[in-house]
Design a protein around this motif. Sequence first.
Motif, PDB file in Angstrom:
ATOM      1  N   UNK A 190       9.412   6.420  17.604  1.00  0.00           N
ATOM      2  CA  UNK A 190       8.571   6.556  18.786  1.00  0.00           C
ATOM      3  C   UNK A 190       8.197   8.017  19.018  1.00  0.00           C
ATOM      4  N   UNK A 191       9.148   8.912  18.822  1.00  0.00           N
ATOM      5  CA  UNK A 191       8.864  10.341  18.968  1.00  0.00           C
ATOM      6  C   UNK A 191       7.798  10.779  17.971  1.00  0.00           C
ATOM      7  N   UNK A 192       7.880  10.274  16.742  1.00  0.00           N
ATOM      8  CA  UNK A 192       6.875  10.598  15.723  1.00  0.00           C
ATOM      9  C   UNK A 192       5.511  10.045  16.129  1.00  0.00           C
ATOM     10  N   UNK A 193       5.500   8.809  16.617  1.00  0.00           N
ATOM     11  CA  UNK A 193       4.236   8.191  17.035  1.00  0.00           C
ATOM     12  C   UNK A 193       3.584   8.989  18.153  1.00  0.00           C
ATOM     13  N   UNK A 194       4.380   9.453  19.099  1.00  0.00           N
ATOM     14  CA  UNK A 194       3.842  10.219  20.220  1.00  0.00           C
ATOM     15  C   UNK A 194       3.362  11.597  19.778  1.00  0.00           C
ATOM     16  N   UNK A 195       4.151  12.249  18.916  1.00  0.00           N
ATOM     17  CA  UNK A 195       3.791  13.596  18.478  1.00  0.00           C
ATOM     18  C   UNK A 195       2.569  13.600  17.568  1.00  0.00           C
ATOM     19  N   UNK A 196       2.445  12.564  16.732  1.00  0.00           N
ATOM     20  CA  UNK A 196       1.371  12.512  15.739  1.00  0.00           C
ATOM     21  C   UNK A 196       0.228  11.587  16.158  1.00  0.00           C
ATOM     22  N   UNK A 197       0.336  11.035  17.362  1.00  0.00           N
ATOM     23  CA  UNK A 197      -0.701  10.158  17.912  1.00  0.00           C
ATOM     24  C   UNK A 197      -0.965   8.952  17.007  1.00  0.00           C
ATOM     25  N   UNK A 198       0.099   8.249  16.683  1.00  0.00           N
ATOM     26  CA  UNK A 198       0.012   7.067  15.840  1.00  0.00           C
ATOM     27  C   UNK A 198      -0.122   5.823  16.704  1.00  0.00           C
ATOM     28  N   UNK A 199      -1.008   4.943  16.315  1.00  0.00           N
ATOM     29  CA  UNK A 199      -1.199   3.699  17.059  1.00  0.00           C
ATOM     30  C   UNK A 199      -0.186   2.642  16.655  1.00  0.00           C
ATOM     31  N   UNK A 200       0.277   2.715  15.421  1.00  0.00           N
ATOM     32  CA  UNK A 200       1.229   1.724  14.915  1.00  0.00           C
ATOM     33  C   UNK A 200       1.995   2.324  13.750  1.00  0.00           C
ATOM     34  N   UNK A 201       3.070   1.636  13.362  1.00  0.00           N
ATOM     35  CA  UNK A 201       3.972   2.148  12.337  1.00  0.00           C
ATOM     36  C   UNK A 201       4.289   1.062  11.327  1.00  0.00           C
ATOM     37  N   UNK A 202       4.169   1.385  10.042  1.00  0.00           N
ATOM     38  CA  UNK A 202       4.743   0.583   8.971  1.00  0.00           C
ATOM     39  C   UNK A 202       6.073   1.234   8.649  1.00  0.00           C
ATOM     40  N   UNK A 203       7.157   0.494   8.821  1.00  0.00           N
ATOM     41  CA  UNK A 203       8.494   1.058   8.666  1.00  0.00           C
ATOM     42  C   UNK A 203       9.053   0.766   7.277  1.00  0.00           C
ATOM     43  N   UNK A 204       9.401   1.846   6.567  1.00  0.00           N
ATOM     44  CA  UNK A 204       9.964   1.737   5.224  1.00  0.00           C
ATOM     45  C   UNK A 204      11.257   2.548   5.186  1.00  0.00           C
ATOM     46  N   UNK A 205      12.344   1.918   4.798  1.00  0.00           N
ATOM     47  CA  UNK A 205      13.619   2.626   4.677  1.00  0.00           C
ATOM     48  C   UNK A 205      13.592   3.465   3.408  1.00  0.00           C
ATOM     49  N   UNK A 206      13.971   4.736   3.529  1.00  0.00           N
ATOM     50  CA  UNK A 206      13.995   5.607   2.357  1.00  0.00           C
ATOM     51  C   UNK A 206      14.952   5.139   1.284  1.00  0.00           C
ATOM     52  N   UNK A 207      15.910   4.280   1.653  1.00  0.00           N
ATOM     53  CA  UNK A 207      16.836   3.713   0.669  1.00  0.00           C
ATOM     54  C   UNK A 207      16.156   2.660  -0.198  1.00  0.00           C
ATOM     55  N   UNK A 208      15.018   2.134   0.272  1.00  0.00           N
ATOM     56  CA  UNK A 208      14.314   1.066  -0.445  1.00  0.00           C
ATOM     57  C   UNK A 208      13.308   1.683  -1.414  1.00  0.00           C
ATOM     58  N   UNK A 209      13.833   2.271  -2.460  1.00  0.00           N
ATOM     59  CA  UNK A 209      13.043   3.078  -3.394  1.00  0.00           C
ATOM     60  C   UNK A 209      11.886   2.288  -4.005  1.00  0.00           C
ATOM     61  N   UNK A 210      12.078   0.987  -4.193  1.00  0.00           N
ATOM     62  CA  UNK A 210      11.043   0.159  -4.817  1.00  0.00           C
ATOM     63  C   UNK A 210      10.507  -0.887  -3.840  1.00  0.00           C
ATOM     64  N   UNK A 211      10.415  -0.502  -2.582  1.00  0.00           N
ATOM     65  CA  UNK A 211       9.801  -1.384  -1.573  1.00  0.00           C
ATOM     66  C   UNK A 211       8.449  -1.867  -2.104  1.00  0.00           C
ATOM     67  N   UNK A 212       8.190  -3.148  -1.957  1.00  0.00           N
ATOM     68  CA  UNK A 212       7.000  -3.746  -2.577  1.00  0.00           C
ATOM     69  C   UNK A 212       5.711  -3.280  -1.907  1.00  0.00           C
ATOM     70  N   UNK A 213       4.771  -2.758  -2.666  1.00  0.00           N
ATOM     71  CA  UNK A 213       3.492  -2.333  -2.075  1.00  0.00           C
ATOM     72  C   UNK A 213       2.745  -3.484  -1.426  1.00  0.00           C
ATOM     73  N   UNK A 214       2.897  -4.703  -1.982  1.00  0.00           N
ATOM     74  CA  UNK A 214       2.201  -5.838  -1.378  1.00  0.00           C
ATOM     75  C   UNK A 214       2.799  -6.182  -0.012  1.00  0.00           C
TER      76      UNK A 214
END
Length: 260
Positions: free
Chosen positions: A91-115
């Motif tokens: 939320x702090x990132x969204x407010x600071x960077x004026x983001x309307x929405x967030x796609x959340x990806x865990x940095x541990x998920x090195x091969x998170x599926x692009x689809x």
Amino acid sequence: MNSGTIGILVTARLGSTRLKRKHLLEAGGRPFLHWLLGRIQGEFAPELESGKAVVVIATTPEPDNETLKAFEGPEVRVFAGSKGNIPLRHLQAAQALKLAAIVSVDGDDVLCAPEAMRAVYDGLVQGAPGVKTEGLPFGMNAWGYAADMLAASLEGHHGEQLETGWGRIFDFDRFETVAFTVPGNSDAVRLTLDYSEDADLFRAVIEGMGPCVAKATAAEIVGHMLAGGLTRLNATRVEEYWANFNSEREQESASSAEKA
């Protein structure tokens, strides 16, 4: 319809106790975080170029995490926020960077599926308050939420420790669900970076598939793993992983209940 900038937030910090500085461990001569960012940038190249999306490494302000700034570039930002509350950091990132929405990806998920990331992004663009995927192996699904939904869901939780199983703050009845299927015994696949054996698995997949891993789908990665019997590399850690996960989640829930 959501016309604002969507942030693809990669949650990562270098202070892990089980696997030190894990995001900087290498496969094929590149850090694991490089491979994850590359998969995101490959999938969202048009949106990143046009400014409709931005990649943000969401970390914490400890000095060691300054190292993550080496990954910054025209399409990748680094934001440091709340130390112990991941959704508040988002939320702090969204407010600071004026983001309307967030796609959340865990940095541990090195091969998170692009689809999976694409499905979440598209749902948020269409105005869904929240979107999640299911049916992919653990570590390959993605989820996301509008900034206003995140803010509302966090009400009363700002002072809590929310690092494990923090999705409990959301009402998932409001989320759209996108289902995927992967051929083969994908239940045997756990693709999340917590132990040295997990690093061995990611290294074997990335180096075994070569450059094509940058755009490989979940089915292609799972097929490669099952054909080569690679699930054996971290199979001994499955029970330990889930025992630790459930224990940490229960501790956080108990602490939150005490504060309530």
